[in-house]
Each structure stands twice: as structure tokens, then as C-alpha cells.
Design an enzyme around this catalytic site. Structure first.
Site, PDB file in Angstrom:
ATOM      1  N   GLU A   1     -25.006 -10.433 -19.972  1.00  8.62           N
ATOM      2  CA  GLU A   1     -26.135 -10.687 -19.145  1.00  8.62           C
ATOM      3  C   GLU A   1     -27.123 -11.314 -19.881  1.00  8.62           C
ATOM      4  O   GLU A   1     -26.895 -11.720 -20.940  1.00  8.62           O
ATOM      5  CB  GLU A   1     -26.615  -9.380 -18.466  1.00  8.62           C
TER       6      GLU A   1
ATOM      7  N   ASP B   1     -37.546  -7.345 -19.751  1.00  7.12           N
ATOM      8  CA  ASP B   1     -36.837  -8.926 -19.496  1.00  7.12           C
ATOM      9  C   ASP B   1     -37.849  -9.844 -19.575  1.00  7.12           C
ATOM     10  O   ASP B   1     -37.889 -10.628 -18.703  1.00  7.12           O
ATOM     11  CB  ASP B   1     -36.300  -8.560 -18.353  1.00  7.12           C
TER      12      ASP B   1
HETATM   13  O1  FUB Z   1     -34.143  -5.133 -16.034  1.00 10.51           O
HETATM   14  C1  FUB Z   1     -32.799  -4.564 -15.278  1.00 10.51           C
HETATM   15  C2  FUB Z   1     -31.833  -5.037 -15.973  1.00 10.51           C
HETATM   16  O2  FUB Z   1     -31.662  -4.714 -17.484  1.00 10.51           O
HETATM   17  C3  FUB Z   1     -31.690  -6.675 -16.418  1.00 10.51           C
HETATM   18  O3  FUB Z   1     -31.591  -7.422 -15.423  1.00 10.51           O
HETATM   19  C4  FUB Z   1     -30.867  -6.829 -17.443  1.00 10.51           C
HETATM   20  O4  FUB Z   1     -30.735  -8.061 -18.231  1.00 10.51           O
HETATM   21  C5  FUB Z   1     -31.128  -5.555 -18.262  1.00 10.51           C
HETATM   22  O5  FUB Z   1     -32.297  -6.037 -19.107  1.00 10.51           O
END
Ligand code: FUB
Length: 360
Positions: free
Chosen positions: A260, A50
Site C-alpha cells: 500500500e 499518512d
Molecule cells: O490510515 C489508514 C491506512 O493505514 C492507510 O490507508 C494505509 O496506507 C495505512 O497507513
């Protein structure tokens, strides 16, 4: 031409800031299904994912999640992503040595948080650096908090409470040229966004079965920040993504709908909202003419990487644009990811040249 780098693996004491040597020619490692990776991990002695990249004082800083192996099996809620602290990476130039800085903050020093310090972001204003951190609160509800430091790499001191009115995951803070800053956030499924669809938290709203295939997809949220960068200055609004006809993208359109990993950047006076489609593993972009949107869906940025999640940031550094992303090249496990970077190119009309994370 795209260039690739690899950073030599080194056993280092992680309590110290460590500059990892050295750019080497790509030895062409291949994915589990035999494809050659486009780019190499920025570091190999920590799993980091991320990656939110920013340029502060002419240096590139990367704010990633710090993946760990807690032995939790994969599920659709992301329980396997059991991170508990943050560390910052930095580099003076693309392809140069990557410095892994000491602990920036641990979940035990975030008074309101209990676990799962997921994808962070950072911002700078008036001599203060801000680290925005999603985590589950003591009731298991994802909230977003902020911590501050006089240094871009911390240590950061957390505010006692999460941002009022914050929820879900994946904060991305964008500061516009007029000095206003905005937070984009949210994620469905494990990110709990669907539980807030009614305006307040509804644990019965389900985890993955959103029942919205023929309705407008759930949106990421955006809220302007207060001048001190620590609160929302307004109730969060929907980040509407529309098709070429101006109609909202529907929930059943898994190759285009928001899942997301929000990001925002501005180029040529236009606002690019970029995001992950989650279960179809794409990074997409949509363009608007102001920070709130609506944003017109325009295309893919990155095709699926190795690993379930795809997350990213896009930043201009020394006049060139860079995509930061992650994959599971080093572990082949969804929850143990490595951050990478590659150059991003635009067409003359401002559209993005899509990237394949494999070269064959
Ligand atoms: O790293 C945990 C979660 O996985 C993140 O918040 C999302 O965007 C995905 O990458």
C-alpha cells in the site's frame, strides 16, 4: 546533519486555525522497546497519519489522515482506522511552527462515502486545489473521490460520486513537467485490491490470504487523470515492480512486494515509485524512466517504525528533500499515529540513503 524538532503540546480550540509553537530541542523520548526516536511529531494535539506533503506558493502543506479512537479492536482489515474527516497542516519552513487548519471536509459532506476516510492526497491546477479521498462507499467498498477548493486548506466541496472506475485506497497524484497528472493507488488486505484482481469486484477474493506467493505480486495501479483532474482518462494500469533481471517481484517476497501507500516523485529525469510493504513494515523504492514504469526495485527508504503501518511522502522544498512519515510514538497504538519529517539524502548515482527511524 539531520536535525530534529519537537512542537510543544497545546490545548487549543480545534475549530480555529492554530499555529502551534515552537521548535524545541529534542528531549530524546524513547520507543516502547527503549530506542530513541530520530524525529519528533509535527503536532501533538491531534493524531495525524499518512502525511502527503506538497509545496504550494512556497509554503509546505501536509494532507494527512486524522486518526481517532473509535474503540474498535485491531484486525487485519484495518477496522480500527475509523477516521471521518480531514484537516490540513502547513509550515513556512522545515522546523518552523506548524499551523493546524480548520476542518477541511467531513465524511458526512462526501455524498457517496460512509466511513473510513483513509490516506488522502492533494494537487493543484489552474487556481483549484484538489483533495483526493479514499473511503468506503455505502456498500462498504473502498472508492476514491475528489473534492475541490480555491484554498489549499479548504473547506473542500466533494464531487457527488467517486471517480469512475476507482477502487481500493491510498491515492497519490503526481503532476509531471509536461502538465499531465497521474493517480497511483491501491492497497492489499484491508485496502481490498485483491478483490479487483479479476477486473471487477469479487468479495469472495479473500481478505489477507492472497495465494500468490509464487506468482507476480498484486500491483499498485496508475491512471492518467483528465484535464479537469476529476476522472481517470484511461483504465488503470498495473504499476509493475521488477527485480534487477527485469522479472516481476513475486507475491511471496514480502520485503519487496507492494502492499500500500504509493508515492511518486521525479528527480534527475527519473521516476521514483515508493511504497509500503505492509506486513514487513518497510518503505521501499523502485525507479523507472516514465510515469507508468516498469520500475526496478532499488532498496529500502525507511526501516520499520513503531506501529504496524508505515506510510509516507517525499517532497523537495527549498532545494532539500524531505521524507514525511508516521509512527505511534505518542500513543503506542496502531491506529493513533503522529506525522513526522526528516531530511532525505541521495547518493551521487540517485539511490536513496536509507533512514533508520531510531538513533540507537
Ligand atoms: O490510515 C489508514 C491506512 O493505514 C492507510 O490507508 C494505509 O496506507 C495505512 O497507513
Amino acid at each position: 546533519m539531520r536535525t530534529h524538532w519537537t512542537v510543544a503540546m497545546a490545548a487549543v480550540p480545534l475549530a480555529l486555525a492554530t499555529t502551534l509553537a515552537v521548535a524545541q530541542p529534542d528531549a530524546a523520548p524513547r520507543s516502547a522497546d527503549g530506542r530513541r526516536f530520530l524525529a519528533q511529531p509535527l503536532i501533538k494535539d491531534l493524531y495525524v497519519a499518512d502525511p502527503s506533503a506538497h509545496v504550494f506558493n512556497g509554503r509546505l502543506y501536509i494532507y494527512p489522515s486524522h486518526d481517532v479512537d473509535a474503540g474498535i479492536p485491531d484486525d487485519d482489515l484495518g477496522s480500527q482506522y475509523a477516521m471521518h474527516d480531514y484537516r490540513v497542516l502547513s509550515m513556512a519552513r522545515p522546523g518552523g511552527p506548524v499551523t493546524v487548519h480548520p476542518l477541511a471536509i467531513d465524511v458526512k459532506d462526501i455524498p457517496w462515502a460512509s466511513k473510513q476516510t483513509w490516506a488522502p492526497d492533494a494537487a493543484y491546477k489552474n487556481g483549484v486545489y484538489y483533495l483526493y479521498m479514499p473511503a468506503r462507499d455505502k456498500d462498504g467498498v473502498f472508492r476514491i473521490g475528489v473534492a475541490t477548493s480555491r484554498s489549499p486548506v479548504g473547506p473542500f466541496k466533494a464531487e457527488p460520486e467517486p471517480i469512475r472506475g476507482s477502487y481500493s485506497i491510498d491515492p497519490a497524484v503526481f503532476s509531471d513537467s509536461d502538465g499531465q497528472s497521474y493517480m497511483y493507488f491501491g492497497g492489499i488486505w484491508g485496502g481490498q485490491l485483491q478483490r479487483w484482481a479479476s477486473g471487477s469486484y469479487d468479495p469472495a477474493a479473500g481478505d489477507t490470504d492472497l495465494r500468490q506467493d509464487d506468482k507476480p505480486a498484486l500491483s499498485a495501479k496508475v491512471a492518467r487523470l483528465t484535464p479537469d483532474m476529476k476522472q481517470f482518462a484511461e483504465p488503470p494500469r498495473d504499476v509493475q515492480i521488477v527485480d534487477a533481471a527485469g522479472k516481476p517481484i513475486l507475491g511471496g517476497d514480502h520485503e519487496r512486494r507492494f502492499f500500500e501507500a504509493s508515492w511518486m516523485f521525479k528527480r534527475g529525469g527519473r521516476y521514483y515509485f515508493t511504497y509500503s510493504t505492509g506486513d514487513t513494515h518497510l518503505l521501499n523504492y523502485a525507479i523507472g524512466d516514465n510515469p507508468y514504469g516498469p520500475f526496478r526495485y532499488t532498496g529500502h527508504i525507511l526501516s520499520p517504525v513503531q506501529g504496524w503501518t508505515s506510510h509516507h511522502s517525499i517532497v523537495q522544498f527549498r532545494k532539500r528533500w524531505w521524507l514525511f512519515y508516521h509512527d505511534t510514538q505518542l500513543s503506542n497504538k496502531n491506529h493513533l499515529r503522529s506525522a513526522k519529517m526528516t531530511e532525505l539524502f541521495f547518493n551521487a548515482d540517485g539511490t536513496i540513503k536509507p533512514i533508520d527511524p531510531f538513533t540507537d
